[in-house]
Design a protein around this motif. Structure first.
Motif, PDB file in Angstrom:
ATOM      1  N   MET A  91       0.846  -1.201   0.000  1.00 33.60           N
ATOM      2  CA  MET A  91       0.000   0.000   0.000  1.00 33.60           C
ATOM      3  C   MET A  91       0.875   1.242   0.000  1.00 33.60           C
ATOM      4  O   MET A  91       1.891   1.294   0.691  1.00 33.60           O
ATOM      5  N   ASN A  92       0.479   2.226  -0.762  1.00 32.23           N
ATOM      6  CA  ASN A  92       1.245   3.456  -0.898  1.00 32.23           C
ATOM      7  C   ASN A  92       0.276   4.620  -0.737  1.00 32.23           C
ATOM      8  O   ASN A  92      -0.348   5.067  -1.697  1.00 32.23           O
ATOM      9  N   GLU A  93       0.115   5.097   0.509  1.00 30.29           N
ATOM     10  CA  GLU A  93      -0.943   6.060   0.771  1.00 30.29           C
ATOM     11  C   GLU A  93      -0.526   7.079   1.825  1.00 30.29           C
ATOM     12  O   GLU A  93       0.373   6.835   2.636  1.00 30.29           O
ATOM     13  N   ASN A  94      -1.182   8.235   1.784  1.00 30.52           N
ATOM     14  CA  ASN A  94      -0.998   9.319   2.740  1.00 30.52           C
ATOM     15  C   ASN A  94      -1.621   8.918   4.089  1.00 30.52           C
ATOM     16  O   ASN A  94      -2.677   8.296   4.137  1.00 30.52           O
ATOM     17  N   PHE A  95      -0.972   9.281   5.194  1.00 28.33           N
ATOM     18  CA  PHE A  95      -1.467   8.913   6.517  1.00 28.33           C
ATOM     19  C   PHE A  95      -2.849   9.498   6.804  1.00 28.33           C
ATOM     20  O   PHE A  95      -3.635   8.896   7.545  1.00 28.33           O
ATOM     21  N   ALA A  96      -3.170  10.662   6.263  1.00 27.17           N
ATOM     22  CA  ALA A  96      -4.500  11.235   6.497  1.00 27.17           C
ATOM     23  C   ALA A  96      -5.582  10.304   5.968  1.00 27.17           C
ATOM     24  O   ALA A  96      -6.628  10.107   6.604  1.00 27.17           O
ATOM     25  N   THR A  97      -5.348   9.713   4.811  1.00 26.69           N
ATOM     26  CA  THR A  97      -6.321   8.787   4.236  1.00 26.69           C
ATOM     27  C   THR A  97      -6.443   7.533   5.099  1.00 26.69           C
ATOM     28  O   THR A  97      -7.544   7.004   5.295  1.00 26.69           O
ATOM     29  N   LEU A  98      -5.335   7.068   5.645  1.00 26.50           N
ATOM     30  CA  LEU A  98      -5.376   5.898   6.530  1.00 26.50           C
ATOM     31  C   LEU A  98      -6.152   6.219   7.804  1.00 26.50           C
ATOM     32  O   LEU A  98      -6.956   5.412   8.277  1.00 26.50           O
ATOM     33  N   TRP A  99      -5.894   7.388   8.383  1.00 32.43           N
ATOM     34  CA  TRP A  99      -6.597   7.758   9.621  1.00 32.43           C
ATOM     35  C   TRP A  99      -8.084   7.982   9.369  1.00 32.43           C
ATOM     36  O   TRP A  99      -8.917   7.695  10.230  1.00 32.43           O
ATOM     37  N   GLU A 100      -8.426   8.503   8.189  1.00 37.20           N
ATOM     38  CA  GLU A 100      -9.858   8.659   7.869  1.00 37.20           C
ATOM     39  C   GLU A 100     -10.561   7.300   7.835  1.00 37.20           C
ATOM     40  O   GLU A 100     -11.745   7.198   8.186  1.00 37.20           O
ATOM     41  N   SER A 101      -9.829   6.256   7.443  1.00 38.74           N
ATOM     42  CA  SER A 101     -10.440   4.925   7.459  1.00 38.74           C
ATOM     43  C   SER A 101     -10.713   4.465   8.888  1.00 38.74           C
ATOM     44  O   SER A 101     -11.661   3.706   9.140  1.00 38.74           O
ATOM     45  N   LEU A 102      -9.908   4.921   9.840  1.00 40.35           N
ATOM     46  CA  LEU A 102     -10.152   4.607  11.251  1.00 40.35           C
ATOM     47  C   LEU A 102     -11.404   5.310  11.749  1.00 40.35           C
ATOM     48  O   LEU A 102     -12.181   4.759  12.529  1.00 40.35           O
ATOM     49  N   VAL A 103     -11.591   6.552  11.294  1.00 37.49           N
ATOM     50  CA  VAL A 103     -12.795   7.305  11.655  1.00 37.49           C
ATOM     51  C   VAL A 103     -14.037   6.565  11.164  1.00 37.49           C
ATOM     52  O   VAL A 103     -15.035   6.440  11.883  1.00 37.49           O
ATOM     53  N   ASP A 104     -13.978   6.058   9.950  1.00 31.13           N
ATOM     54  CA  ASP A 104     -15.117   5.336   9.386  1.00 31.13           C
ATOM     55  C   ASP A 104     -15.387   4.039  10.132  1.00 31.13           C
ATOM     56  O   ASP A 104     -16.540   3.636  10.310  1.00 31.13           O
ATOM     57  N   ALA A 105     -14.312   3.360  10.571  1.00 33.69           N
ATOM     58  CA  ALA A 105     -14.471   2.041  11.193  1.00 33.69           C
ATOM     59  C   ALA A 105     -14.831   2.120  12.668  1.00 33.69           C
ATOM     60  O   ALA A 105     -15.545   1.254  13.180  1.00 33.69           O
TER      61      ALA A 105
END
Length: 551
Positions: free
Chosen positions: A1-15
């Motif tokens: 995976m090659n992604e910005n940390f903000a996008t990863l943290w937004e997935s935590l918000v959703d979950a």
């Protein structure tokens, strides 16, 4: 995976929107709240010219705002860089100029320095300054942080990339702080990969999988509760906070502006902290003293939740490890690393074992190189420079020569080689000899001699000076200056003079008067001589410059 940390943290918000992400004093901030505040401040930053690649500078003490701003910068594909809150205005000016920061965010108690900073030509890149309220008067022309959070709409989510840049400043060994530049994708592999594999989990391949995996870790009781002794402006604490979020963990913040061992012990029990981060004896010694004091008063600290205590940055001695092993079920992880990469070596101590001081095992990704960049086999007693292979930073911001020297491709593999020298025994035991430069590490803070020497020479009665480190029980090394005065030596006057010119930890603890400072025929400093003289003649340490300026 090659992604910005903000996008990863937004997935935590959703979950898991209602999971507590940050604890700071009486505040308990969920992922949803953290995300919303970060999105609102992102809007305010964008209105002030912050966009992809832009830099905001964080001149802040600990607090949720620090993490909110890092998250906000990531949302905008911008960079939030750390500024040591002990820096004076000219030191902050260097970092602002070097990074070309467009916004500076600061705590109100630092307003006087920021006001002076704004008058300096090096700060010309700043378009806005934002003040975080701590009860201090507002700086004229500054925006109030809370007003921006409550008065703006949250920024929309955008598409980002793992190639977005992340930059953190390190004290380095060759002068003023240098920005170490990573991509988000490489940083995720460095921080996230071991977080998952340690738990026996597959590494997520998409942002959505990050959220799902975090929810699974939380459900099985594996999410860490992390308490970092160093402030968030230090890379160790920020990195650990970022990786804690990935596992649906909770970051617990110290609120005191000077290290308070009693506060740390209280929080460990109250928040059931599982992962504690310290910096060697600078933190371990006051913690041990506080534990012993509590035991004597019949109120022993509750450390039963601890599973791991990690240390890096300076020596953690065996006498300061044993009290933790006797009181906690935690594994002690003592690491040799750098902002540029690592760890190079680790020392693992478990309950029931008898730890040793500065005895490390080299990691499988680490090697020692000779002057021809050939690996030195363990057990040959040959001194070489340490390197660690694998994912690492892109380089140093604005310094191609230093980047080329530190980040090398050897036999088709990329190595990070910050400049530490060592010898490795046949059994993998690593003996660290120190930096090839003359960097001084005092309480985990790096001090470069020439900067101190230049400041010392502004004192009217100084003829010449060398700045060196001498052994210190708590700090690892204490800063000493070997000084030739014109007339009668005036150590107290010199120290008082320096307090207005240097950050507190750069002010010497020892002043050693000499008739003459020895130099080579070419005029170069003889630091070996200076260290020997200082070690033989150091007197009582100078008082630390202000109770609020500990190591």
């Amino acid at each position: 995976m090659n992604e910005n940390f903000a996008t990863l943290w937004e997935s935590l918000v959703d979950a898991m929107p209602d999971h507590v992400a940050v604890v700071s004093g009486d505040r308990r901030i969920t992922f949803r709240e953290l995300d919303q505040r970060a999105a609102r401040i992102a809007t305010a930053l964008a209105e002030r010219g912050v966009g992809p690649g832009s830099v905001i500078a964080l001149y802040l003490y600990n607090g949720p705002e620090y993490l909110e701003l890092v998250y906000a910068a990531f949302k905008l594909r911008a960079q939030a860089v750390n500024v040591n809150y002990r820096y004076l205005d000219h030191e902050v000016a260097h970092l602002v100029h070097d990074s070309q920061a467009v916004v500076l965010v600061f705590h109100g108690s630092l307003a006087q320095r920021v006001g002076a900073l704004q008058k300096r030509p090096e700060a010309a890149s700043l378009r806005s300054v934002i003040q975080v309220d701590d009860g201090s008067p507002m700086l004229a022309g500054a925006d109030r942080y809370d007003d921006l959070v409550t008065g703006t709409a949250p920024a929309d989510r955008i598409e980002r990339s793992g190639s977005d840049r992340f930059m953190i400043y390190t004290g380095g060994t060759t002068g003023m702080p240098k920005g170490v530049v990573w991509t988000h994708g490489d940083l995720f592999l460095t921080l996230g990969y071991p977080s998952y594999t340690t738990l026996g989990l597959p590494v997520p391949a998409t942002p959505a999988e990050v959220g799902r995996t975090a929810a699974e870790v939380q459900a099985m009781g594996g999410s860490p509760v992390t308490l970092c002794g160093p402030p968030l402006m230090h890379g160790t604490s920020l990195y650990l906070s970022m990786s804690t979020f990935l596992l649906a963990g909770t970051v617990v913040l110290l609120t005191s502006r000077r290290f308070d061992a009693d506060e740390m012990l209280r929080l460990i029990g109250a928040e059931q902290v599982t992962q504690l981060v310290i910096v060697g004896d600078a933190f371990a010694r006051p913690l041990v003293e506080a534990m012993e004091r509590a035991d004597a008063e019949g109120r022993p600290s509750d450390l039963s939740s601890l599973r791991r205590i990690s240390s890096s940055g300076m020596m953690w001695s065996a006498p300061m490890k044993r009290p933790f092993l006797a009181r906690t079920p935690a594994v002690l992880l003592d690491m040799l690393g750098a902002s540029e990469g690592g760890p190079f070596a680790v020392a693992l101590s478990t309950p029931g074992s008898d730890p040793e001081t500065a005895t490390f095992q080299i990691t499988e990704r680490c090697a020692v190189f000779d002057d021809d960049w050939k690996v030195i086999p363990p057990g040959t007693d040959r001194i070489g420079v340490l390197g660690v292979k694998g994912m690492g930073p892109l380089g140093y911001h604005g310094d191609d020569a230093k980047s080329a020297a530190t980040f090398r491709t050897i036999d088709g593999e990329r190595w990070t080689i910050p400049g530490d020298y060592a010898v490795v025994d046949a059994d993998g035991t690593l003996h660290l000899l120190g930096r090839g430069s003359v960097c001084i590490n005092t309480g985990g803070e790096k001090v470069y001699p020439e900067e101190v020497e230049e400041a010392v020479k502004t004192f009217p009665d100084v003829v010449d000076v060398n700045a060196v480190g001498v052994p210190d029980e708590r700090l690892g090394e204490a800063l000493a200056v070997v000084v030739a005065f014109k007339g009668e030596p005036d150590g107290p006057g010199l120290v008082a003079h320096l307090r207005g010119r240097l950050a507190g930890y750069k002010v010497p603890r020892h002043v050693v008067p000499v008739a003459e400072v020895v130099r080579s025929g070419s005029g170069k400093a003889d630091y070996r001589w200076a260290r020997q003289v200082a070690a033989e003649r150091v007197g009582p340490p100078a008082p630390w410059p202000g109770a609020a300026d500990p190591p």
